[in-house]
Write an enzyme that holds these catalytic residues in place. Structure first.
Site: not given
Ligand code: ASP
Length: 281
Positions: A155, A185
């Site tokens: 992310t 998410s």
């Molecule tokens: N937080 C994001 C999710 O769970 C994934 C990430 O941070 O890469 O969708």
């Protein structure tokens, strides 16, 4: 006093090469510098959208172009924006086929209804001039086809403090990869992205853990109630440990103090104040 921090998820020494690490470091440095220049003449809200759009456009990161593919072979992206000054939050959840989900969140700021999901988010984006755009890259398709789940946490996010002392946070993701269709998410929730006039925080990591811990909201609330940003991060991350949570976060407070922490090495981040550049190693 201007402050800017960005993140691009996590880097894993076991799953990713040294070349990828250097490429991510260089990209973050460049985006941090460009966004800092932008911050000189724009608001914190405008700047976090600018920075996150650049991160979405870089296929090295799991947001916008280069997003993870879900269990049914499709990409669904989520992004949110929060203006700390007026306390407005906007976001899109599981939107398909747009290049910059954060730009759709930005347009949504003017609406009474400010978080849109799935098909409705895509219809709204189309009505507002966003063209159909596939954010898939061959590397993600290969990972999907091999059913590899590595490199999933990527992310992107930005927090900024502008020249008027205003704060904002923006976060954008392609998700975890291989998720059940319909999974939501943390990135377009206040657990993953939150700001007020005291503090702004953006998170990355396992969305389920970030929601359970209410990470961004807790850190911001603690700073609001008088705790230092450092202690607010530390207390919140010690609570995350109780559930064996996986997360990283970046934050800035209204006095220009910046902080970042992760539960596992290593969050991919950069921080720039016009003179000093700090990049993950
Ligand atoms: N937080 C994001 C999710 O769970 C994934 C990430 O941070 O890469 O969708």
């Amino acid at each position: 006093m201007l402050r800017l921090l960005i993140h691009g998820g996590f880097f894993s020494e076991s799953d990713q090469t040294h070349e990828v690490k250097v490429a991510k470091q260089n990209s973050l440095k460049e985006i941090a510098k460009k966004s800092f220049e932008f911050l000189k003449s724009h608001s914190a809200e405008e700047t976090v959208v600018f920075a996150v759009s650049l991160l979405e456009d870089d296929p090295l990161f799991n947001a916008g172009i280069g997003s993870q593919i879900q269990s049914d072979g499709k990409i669904r992206m989520s992004a949110s924006l929060m203006n700390g000054e007026n306390q407005k939050f906007s976001g899109v959840i599981n939107i398909e086929n747009v290049k910059n989900p954060i730009e759709v969140a930005k347009v949504l700021m003017k609406e009474d209804d400010r978080v849109l999901g799935g098909d409705g988010a895509k219809v709204y984006a189309t009505e507002n001039g966003f063209q159909d755009f596939s954010t898939e890259i061959p590397q993600r398709r290969k990972e999907y086809e091999e059913k590899l789940k590595n490199g999933g946490k990527g992310t992107v996010g930005c927090v900024a403090l502008d020249k008027d002392g205003k704060l904002a946070a923006a976060t954008s993701t392609g998700g975890k990869g291989f998720e059940i269709v319909g999974r939501i998410s943390d990135s377009a929730t206040v657990a993953g992205n939150y700001a007020n006039s005291f503090c702004a925080v953006s998170c990355t990591g396992v969305g389920e853990d970030i929601v359970s811990n209410a990470t961004a909201t807790k850190i911001v609330t603690r700073v609001t109630d008088g705790m230092s940003i450092e202690n607010s991060f530390e207390k919140t991350f010690s609570e995350l440990k109780e559930i064996d949570g996986f997360a990283g976060a970046i934050g800035v407070d209204r006095n220009g103090n910046v902080f970042h922490q992760d539960s596992h090495p290593k969050m991919v981040f950069a921080s720039f104040d016009g003179e000093r550049m700090e990049v993950f190693e």
